[in-house]
Design an enzyme around this catalytic site. Sequence first.
Site, PDB file in Angstrom:
ATOM      1  N   TYR A 190      -3.823  -2.301 -10.117  1.00 52.32           N
ATOM      2  CA  TYR A 190      -3.540  -2.036  -8.892  1.00 52.32           C
ATOM      3  C   TYR A 190      -2.563  -3.350  -8.183  1.00 52.32           C
ATOM      4  CZ  TYR A 190      -4.954  -2.234  -4.112  1.00 52.32           C
ATOM      5  OH  TYR A 190      -4.979  -2.233  -2.647  1.00 52.32           O
TER       6      TYR A 190
ATOM      7  N   VAL B 248       1.200  -3.647   3.833  1.00 52.37           N
ATOM      8  CA  VAL B 248       1.031  -5.101   4.400  1.00 52.37           C
ATOM      9  C   VAL B 248       2.379  -5.912   4.180  1.00 52.37           C
ATOM     10  CG1 VAL B 248      -1.405  -5.389   4.633  1.00 52.37           C
ATOM     11  CG2 VAL B 248      -0.311  -6.157   2.660  1.00 52.37           C
TER      12      VAL B 248
ATOM     13  N   SER C  59       0.914  -1.212   0.091  1.00 50.18           N
ATOM     14  CA  SER C  59      -0.056   0.049   0.040  1.00 50.18           C
ATOM     15  C   SER C  59       0.772   0.973  -0.123  1.00 50.18           C
ATOM     16  CB  SER C  59      -1.023  -0.010   1.267  1.00 50.18           C
ATOM     17  OG  SER C  59      -2.147  -0.793   0.910  1.00 50.18           O
TER      18      SER C  59
ATOM     19  N   LYS D  79       0.404   3.372  -2.747  1.00 49.34           N
ATOM     20  CA  LYS D  79      -0.901   4.173  -2.998  1.00 49.34           C
ATOM     21  C   LYS D  79      -0.538   5.698  -3.059  1.00 49.34           C
ATOM     22  CE  LYS D  79      -3.807   0.943  -0.941  1.00 49.34           C
ATOM     23  NZ  LYS D  79      -4.578   0.426   0.250  1.00 49.34           N
TER      24      LYS D  79
ATOM     25  N   TYR E 192      -4.412   3.356   8.172  1.00 45.79           N
ATOM     26  CA  TYR E 192      -5.883   2.759   8.297  1.00 45.79           C
ATOM     27  C   TYR E 192      -6.384   3.147   9.650  1.00 45.79           C
ATOM     28  CZ  TYR E 192      -3.629   0.238   4.699  1.00 45.79           C
ATOM     29  OH  TYR E 192      -2.899  -0.049   3.271  1.00 45.79           O
TER      30      TYR E 192
HETATM   31  N1  GLU Z   1      -2.420  -5.132  -1.877  1.00 52.19           N
HETATM   32  C1  GLU Z   1      -3.025  -4.961  -0.638  1.00 52.19           C
HETATM   33  C2  GLU Z   1      -4.374  -5.388  -0.700  1.00 52.19           C
HETATM   34  O1  GLU Z   1      -4.910  -5.148  -1.461  1.00 52.19           O
HETATM   35  C3  GLU Z   1      -2.374  -3.790   0.171  1.00 52.19           C
HETATM   36  C4  GLU Z   1      -2.941  -3.719   1.237  1.00 52.19           C
HETATM   37  C5  GLU Z   1      -1.990  -2.901   2.214  1.00 52.19           C
HETATM   38  O2  GLU Z   1      -0.696  -3.002   1.968  1.00 52.19           O
HETATM   39  O3  GLU Z   1      -2.184  -2.445   3.199  1.00 52.19           O
HETATM   40  O4  GLU Z   1      -4.883  -5.968   0.165  1.00 52.19           O
END
Ligand code: GLU
Length: 312
Positions: free
Chosen positions: A192, A262, A65, A68, A244
Amino acid sequence: MMADLHRLVAEITAEMSAAAVRGRVADYIPELAKVSPDHFGMVVITADGREVAGGDADMDFSIQSISKLFSLVEALSRDADAVWARVGREPSGSAFNSIVQLEAEGGRPRNPFINAGAIAVTDLVAAGEDSRAGIGAILRLVRDLAGDDSIASDGAVAYSEAATGHRNAALAHFMKAHGTIDGPVDTTLSTYFHQCAIAMSCRQLARAGRFLMNGGIDPATGHCIVSPERARRIAALMLSCGHYDASGEFAFQVGLPAKSGVGGGILAIAPGRASIAVWSPGLSPQGNSLLGTAALERLAHGMGWSVFNPDC
Ligand code: GLU
């Protein structure tokens, strides 16, 4: 100050490398479950260009993430109004992959850093083209920022995520039904998954974050990546939404804008002071690196780096 920083990074690295409680490696993406929880790495790049590294600083990991942030920069540079027409700027207080909030709020994601918001942003970058065009643009940006053309998306991780990413597919289809995303769902999701699968080391990641510590200008090249106002606003989103449903706790404990993934990485910014990348694969229940967060807390306190510190 440099002597203090070297000593502190060495102390933190020793402490984190030896920690007994390391969190739980993400296993909902099978390829990520193969990574040992024993790793710890960190790199601090100061505003005057020095790099201080500890542990597995040059080992690649899945940025997940943290990507992002880069897709947001790319989408904002193309059409900022379109970004803010489809995603909000409020902390979600929900899990990164929550479906319930998206339904309750009519298919408009709370912010660009939860999965739904990031998929909506990536849809603007993919813009219905061949999925290679979108990931190509995101990779170009990351390589330019890090000054390293070897950075790539790990095909095995992207495949593993695509094969198991049913929640992300549900979010994308739901948003398509609401008109939040325009492009073909498969193209957007493929873009994505490939952006999340970008593999980088702490050193590459800290280099890629330099423009944010420096008001939007990449200090390595002098290129304006984003305006000073946009750099401040991206940092505001990192602070309020970058972890988050643990974003408030992170702001309370560390006090720096940061984005987690993650894969166990975190990119943090001490504006005007440093770009910092940490990595340890074991996660907290909210999906943020346990030891990475602890390391940033130690570093921020030790150096007096906080956006709430008048002397920072
Ligand atoms: N590729 C992970 C997902 O979509 C990203 C989540 C993350 O890194 O927090 O679940």
